[in-house]
Design a protein around this motif. Structure first.
Motif, PDB file in Angstrom:
ATOM      1  N   TYR A   1       3.043 -10.880  -9.277  1.00 40.01           N
ATOM      2  CA  TYR A   1       3.298  -9.490  -9.649  1.00 40.01           C
ATOM      3  C   TYR A   1       5.039  -9.208  -8.970  1.00 40.01           C
ATOM      4  O   TYR A   1       5.283  -9.610  -7.993  1.00 40.01           O
ATOM      5  CB  TYR A   1       2.511  -8.597  -8.675  1.00 40.01           C
ATOM      6  N   TYR A   2       5.618  -8.511 -10.094  1.00 35.18           N
ATOM      7  CA  TYR A   2       6.995  -8.258  -9.429  1.00 35.18           C
ATOM      8  C   TYR A   2       7.172  -6.942  -9.774  1.00 35.18           C
ATOM      9  O   TYR A   2       6.762  -6.173 -10.829  1.00 35.18           O
ATOM     10  CB  TYR A   2       7.879  -9.074 -10.614  1.00 35.18           C
ATOM     11  N   ILE A   3       7.708  -6.215  -8.721  1.00 31.81           N
ATOM     12  CA  ILE A   3       7.737  -4.792  -8.697  1.00 31.81           C
ATOM     13  C   ILE A   3       9.469  -4.299  -8.323  1.00 31.81           C
ATOM     14  O   ILE A   3      10.001  -4.961  -7.610  1.00 31.81           O
ATOM     15  CB  ILE A   3       7.174  -4.090  -7.453  1.00 31.81           C
ATOM     16  N   CYS A   4       9.767  -3.349  -9.213  1.00 32.44           N
ATOM     17  CA  CYS A   4      11.042  -2.723  -8.853  1.00 32.44           C
ATOM     18  C   CYS A   4      11.223  -1.198  -9.522  1.00 32.44           C
ATOM     19  O   CYS A   4      10.540  -0.829 -10.472  1.00 32.44           O
ATOM     20  CB  CYS A   4      12.181  -3.518  -9.702  1.00 32.44           C
ATOM     21  N   GLY A   5      11.590  -0.453  -8.865  1.00 33.80           N
ATOM     22  CA  GLY A   5      11.857   1.058  -8.912  1.00 33.80           C
ATOM     23  C   GLY A   5      12.129   2.001  -7.823  1.00 33.80           C
ATOM     24  O   GLY A   5      12.548   1.449  -6.861  1.00 33.80           O
ATOM     25  N   PRO A   6      11.904   3.327  -7.641  1.00 35.34           N
ATOM     26  CA  PRO A   6      11.986   4.185  -6.584  1.00 35.34           C
ATOM     27  C   PRO A   6      10.990   3.499  -5.593  1.00 35.34           C
ATOM     28  O   PRO A   6      10.103   3.216  -5.826  1.00 35.34           O
ATOM     29  CB  PRO A   6      11.508   5.170  -7.216  1.00 35.34           C
ATOM     30  N   VAL A   7      11.877   3.628  -4.275  1.00 35.46           N
ATOM     31  CA  VAL A   7      10.944   3.167  -3.219  1.00 35.46           C
ATOM     32  C   VAL A   7       9.432   3.682  -2.888  1.00 35.46           C
ATOM     33  O   VAL A   7       8.571   2.648  -2.690  1.00 35.46           O
ATOM     34  CB  VAL A   7      11.752   3.476  -1.757  1.00 35.46           C
ATOM     35  N   ALA A   8       9.180   4.837  -3.342  1.00 35.67           N
ATOM     36  CA  ALA A   8       7.956   5.449  -2.973  1.00 35.67           C
ATOM     37  C   ALA A   8       7.038   5.008  -3.951  1.00 35.67           C
ATOM     38  O   ALA A   8       5.887   4.646  -3.757  1.00 35.67           O
ATOM     39  CB  ALA A   8       7.857   6.860  -3.057  1.00 35.67           C
ATOM     40  N   LEU A   9       7.392   4.779  -5.213  1.00 37.88           N
ATOM     41  CA  LEU A   9       6.466   4.127  -6.300  1.00 37.88           C
ATOM     42  C   LEU A   9       6.289   2.682  -5.961  1.00 37.88           C
ATOM     43  O   LEU A   9       5.017   2.115  -6.073  1.00 37.88           O
ATOM     44  CB  LEU A   9       7.231   4.272  -7.546  1.00 37.88           C
ATOM     45  N   MET A  10       7.604   1.856  -5.344  1.00 38.50           N
ATOM     46  CA  MET A  10       7.177   0.676  -5.327  1.00 38.50           C
ATOM     47  C   MET A  10       6.219   0.631  -3.844  1.00 38.50           C
ATOM     48  O   MET A  10       5.153  -0.547  -4.260  1.00 38.50           O
ATOM     49  CB  MET A  10       8.441   0.052  -4.765  1.00 38.50           C
ATOM     50  N   ASP A  11       6.298   1.339  -3.205  1.00 38.24           N
ATOM     51  CA  ASP A  11       5.263   1.372  -2.042  1.00 38.24           C
ATOM     52  C   ASP A  11       3.523   1.458  -2.483  1.00 38.24           C
ATOM     53  O   ASP A  11       2.896   0.895  -2.162  1.00 38.24           O
ATOM     54  CB  ASP A  11       5.815   2.021  -0.792  1.00 38.24           C
ATOM     55  N   LEU A  12       3.727   2.559  -3.613  1.00 34.29           N
ATOM     56  CA  LEU A  12       2.316   2.679  -4.122  1.00 34.29           C
ATOM     57  C   LEU A  12       1.776   1.542  -4.862  1.00 34.29           C
ATOM     58  O   LEU A  12       0.790   1.321  -4.634  1.00 34.29           O
ATOM     59  CB  LEU A  12       2.558   4.065  -5.233  1.00 34.29           C
ATOM     60  N   TYR A  13       2.658   0.843  -5.569  1.00 33.02           N
ATOM     61  CA  TYR A  13       2.416  -0.230  -6.529  1.00 33.02           C
ATOM     62  C   TYR A  13       1.712  -1.573  -5.498  1.00 33.02           C
ATOM     63  O   TYR A  13       0.511  -1.768  -5.720  1.00 33.02           O
ATOM     64  CB  TYR A  13       3.618  -0.837  -7.149  1.00 33.02           C
ATOM     65  N   ARG A  14       2.482  -1.695  -4.404  1.00 30.14           N
ATOM     66  CA  ARG A  14       2.224  -2.715  -3.185  1.00 30.14           C
ATOM     67  C   ARG A  14       0.787  -2.274  -2.655  1.00 30.14           C
ATOM     68  O   ARG A  14      -0.076  -3.165  -2.669  1.00 30.14           O
ATOM     69  CB  ARG A  14       3.196  -2.689  -2.439  1.00 30.14           C
TER      70      ARG A  14
ATOM     71  N   ILE B   1      -2.306  -4.631  -2.777  1.00 35.19           N
ATOM     72  CA  ILE B   1      -2.760  -4.987  -1.413  1.00 35.19           C
ATOM     73  C   ILE B   1      -4.387  -4.569  -1.259  1.00 35.19           C
ATOM     74  O   ILE B   1      -5.182  -5.454  -0.588  1.00 35.19           O
ATOM     75  CB  ILE B   1      -1.942  -4.707  -0.240  1.00 35.19           C
ATOM     76  N   GLY B   2      -4.759  -3.401  -1.680  1.00 38.26           N
ATOM     77  CA  GLY B   2      -6.066  -3.029  -1.669  1.00 38.26           C
ATOM     78  C   GLY B   2      -6.903  -3.728  -2.427  1.00 38.26           C
ATOM     79  O   GLY B   2      -8.281  -3.712  -2.216  1.00 38.26           O
TER      80      GLY B   2
ATOM     81  N   GLU C   1      -0.148 -11.508  -0.388  1.00 33.90           N
ATOM     82  CA  GLU C   1       1.118 -10.874  -0.505  1.00 33.90           C
ATOM     83  C   GLU C   1       2.234 -11.922  -0.730  1.00 33.90           C
ATOM     84  O   GLU C   1       3.403 -11.524  -1.619  1.00 33.90           O
ATOM     85  CB  GLU C   1       1.365 -10.594   0.984  1.00 33.90           C
ATOM     86  N   GLU C   2       2.087 -13.221  -0.697  1.00 32.47           N
ATOM     87  CA  GLU C   2       2.909 -14.329  -1.335  1.00 32.47           C
ATOM     88  C   GLU C   2       3.083 -14.163  -2.808  1.00 32.47           C
ATOM     89  O   GLU C   2       4.122 -14.550  -3.622  1.00 32.47           O
ATOM     90  CB  GLU C   2       2.632 -15.505  -0.890  1.00 32.47           C
ATOM     91  N   ASN C   3       2.210 -13.632  -3.570  1.00 35.67           N
ATOM     92  CA  ASN C   3       2.067 -13.373  -4.960  1.00 35.67           C
ATOM     93  C   ASN C   3       2.917 -12.026  -5.388  1.00 35.67           C
ATOM     94  O   ASN C   3       2.959 -11.731  -6.626  1.00 35.67           O
ATOM     95  CB  ASN C   3       0.701 -13.082  -5.523  1.00 35.67           C
ATOM     96  N   ILE C   4       3.249 -11.228  -4.354  1.00 35.02           N
ATOM     97  CA  ILE C   4       3.892  -9.905  -4.630  1.00 35.02           C
ATOM     98  C   ILE C   4       5.349  -9.810  -4.171  1.00 35.02           C
ATOM     99  O   ILE C   4       5.638 -10.200  -3.267  1.00 35.02           O
ATOM    100  CB  ILE C   4       3.036  -8.693  -3.617  1.00 35.02           C
TER     101      ILE C   4
ATOM    102  N   MET D   1       9.308  -8.077  -4.438  1.00 34.75           N
ATOM    103  CA  MET D   1       9.697  -6.568  -4.807  1.00 34.75           C
ATOM    104  C   MET D   1      11.276  -6.815  -4.582  1.00 34.75           C
ATOM    105  O   MET D   1      11.974  -7.387  -3.788  1.00 34.75           O
ATOM    106  CB  MET D   1       9.132  -5.802  -3.572  1.00 34.75           C
ATOM    107  N   GLU D   2      11.718  -5.796  -5.332  1.00 40.26           N
ATOM    108  CA  GLU D   2      13.381  -5.501  -5.594  1.00 40.26           C
ATOM    109  C   GLU D   2      13.562  -4.076  -5.091  1.00 40.26           C
ATOM    110  O   GLU D   2      13.479  -3.291  -5.953  1.00 40.26           O
ATOM    111  CB  GLU D   2      13.798  -6.138  -6.754  1.00 40.26           C
ATOM    112  N   TYR D   3      14.274  -3.923  -3.769  1.00 44.47           N
ATOM    113  CA  TYR D   3      14.554  -2.754  -3.538  1.00 44.47           C
ATOM    114  C   TYR D   3      16.144  -2.360  -3.817  1.00 44.47           C
ATOM    115  O   TYR D   3      16.767  -3.172  -3.505  1.00 44.47           O
ATOM    116  CB  TYR D   3      14.516  -2.234  -1.905  1.00 44.47           C
ATOM    117  N   PHE D   4      16.256  -1.486  -4.617  1.00 39.79           N
ATOM    118  CA  PHE D   4      17.758  -0.978  -4.971  1.00 39.79           C
ATOM    119  C   PHE D   4      18.238  -0.241  -3.870  1.00 39.79           C
ATOM    120  O   PHE D   4      19.783  -0.263  -3.999  1.00 39.79           O
ATOM    121  CB  PHE D   4      17.694   0.138  -6.192  1.00 39.79           C
ATOM    122  N   SER D   5      17.623   0.185  -3.022  1.00 39.38           N
ATOM    123  CA  SER D   5      18.406   0.803  -1.488  1.00 39.38           C
ATOM    124  C   SER D   5      17.368   0.085  -0.548  1.00 39.38           C
ATOM    125  O   SER D   5      16.394  -0.379  -0.576  1.00 39.38           O
ATOM    126  CB  SER D   5      18.308   2.180  -1.726  1.00 39.38           C
ATOM    127  N   ALA D   6      18.200   0.391   0.772  1.00 38.11           N
ATOM    128  CA  ALA D   6      17.638   0.053   1.971  1.00 38.11           C
ATOM    129  C   ALA D   6      16.249   0.383   2.416  1.00 38.11           C
ATOM    130  O   ALA D   6      15.892   1.607   1.918  1.00 38.11           O
ATOM    131  CB  ALA D   6      18.521   0.203   3.258  1.00 38.11           C
TER     132      ALA D   6
END
Length: 356
Positions: free
Chosen positions: A208-221, A225-226, A231-234, A236-241
């Protein structure tokens, strides 16, 4: 990692506020991997600004490309989107980033891409790089509306060719659709888990590869996880810190001296000439190399100051440093001694650094 001067080849208007710029490298191509990004440097009234942009092209494309979405209050993104046609040359550095699609994994496992807004850019590069495989990739994509969906036509073509399955969320309150792969409004945890369970046959044998706004990325993750996905299959690329990621690092209460090789521009007979300089600077305990260099008036390129953009890279030629974060650096660059100054703390008095 290198610096380039590239030229505008073509400009494609993806949406009202997003453009894709492809570059003519004039014989100076960049070797990169799907998912990586580059830095673009601009000068505005004497101020040097550096911004990272994901490559939306793939390495086999003759013309590398980035896709830029206008950010509210964003000086550089607004300038690029509004004036790209008037920009002839581009100052480029790269590539950066460890958010990379492993083609060997893609050949034997399903790939699920979870995007939001302009976060589709690195995922689009990954998607285009996937050849004919046994498992059709799945894209879960949140956008404002179909008209505001970046790469809309290209994604539709891939879907028509059965090279991609897509599930959309459109957040515009006026959006209405009867298509089974469209939902109005924002994704929720329950909806995401339902979609993933229904469309991914082997949950734990998928990447699974995730990228976008931080709040949406956290929702995806959280949704993944649920579902008990490792976790090693997830990825993520954060555009900001990430908030709360800053860590204070002490170097034993000692002040270390560091030798810095750098380059300074000076006017000689009304012409700019560049001279190589060597400075001995003191770096206090808990002080990063970037902070110390700025205090000693050494001109250093920097932008995010949190290890995200990669702008403040340099080469450590001797000594020992501790680097808190190095998300922007591929493993081969770290092995070659490249460091991020904003995240680097000297551990002894033998450190030597060269600015590029």
């Amino acid at each position: 990692m290198k610096k380039y001067i590239w030229h505008t080849h073509t400009i494609v208007k993806e949406t009202d506020d997003t453009v894709t710029i492809s570059f003519d490298t004039r014989g100076h191509p960049m070797a990169y991997l799907p998912g990586q990004y580059l830095n673009v440097r601009f000068n505005f009234n004497g101020e040097s600004l550096i911004r990272p942009y994901s490559l939306s092209s793939i390495p086999s494309d003759h013309y590398p490309a980035i896709t830029v979405k206008k950010v509210k209050g964003g000086k550089v993104s607004s300038y690029i989107v509004d004036h790209a046609a008037n920009i002839g040359t581009w100052n480029i550095e790269g590539p950066f980033g460890n958010f990379i699609l492993d083609q060997k994994i893609a050949d034997r496992q399903q790939v699920v891409l979870l995007a939001g807004g302009s976060g589709i850019s690195p995922l689009f590069s990954m998607l285009k790089s996937i050849g004919v495989i046994n498992h059709t990739p799945l894209l879960i994509y949140s956008s404002k509306s179909p008209e505001q969906t970046i790469f809309r036509n290209s994604l539709a073509s891939l879907e028509a060719d059965r090279r991609l399955d897509i599930f959309y969320s459109f957040t515009d309150p006026e959006f209405v659709s009867t298509k089974i792969n469209h939902i109005p409004g924002r994704f929720s945890l329950l909806v995401l888990r339902s979609v993933v369970k229904r469309l991914v046959p082997e949950l734990n044998d998928t990447q699974y590869y995730i990228c976008g706004p931080v709040a949406l990325m956290d929702l995806y993750r959280d949704a993944l996880i649920g579902l008990k996905i490792p976790e090693e299959n997830i990825h993520m690329e954060y555009f900001s810190a990430i908030s709360g990621n800053a860590v204070n690092f002490e170097s034993g209460g000692c002040t270390n001296e560091v030798i810095v090789t750098h380059f300074e521009d000076t006017y000689v007979s009304d012409e700019i000439q560049t001279f190589e300089c060597t400075s001995l600077i003191s770096v206090k305990s808990g002080q990063s190399l970037l902070e110390a260099m700025k205090i000693h008036d050494i001109n250093v390129a920097s932008s995010c100051n949190n290890g995200t953009c990669g702008a403040c890279w340099a080469v450590k030629t001797a000594g020992t440093i501790h680097m808190l974060r190095h998300d922007a650096l591929p493993e081969q660059d770290i092995a070659a001694g490249i460091i991020l100054l904003c995240q680097s703390y000297p551990q002894n008095g033998d450190v030597c650094v060269t600015l590029q």
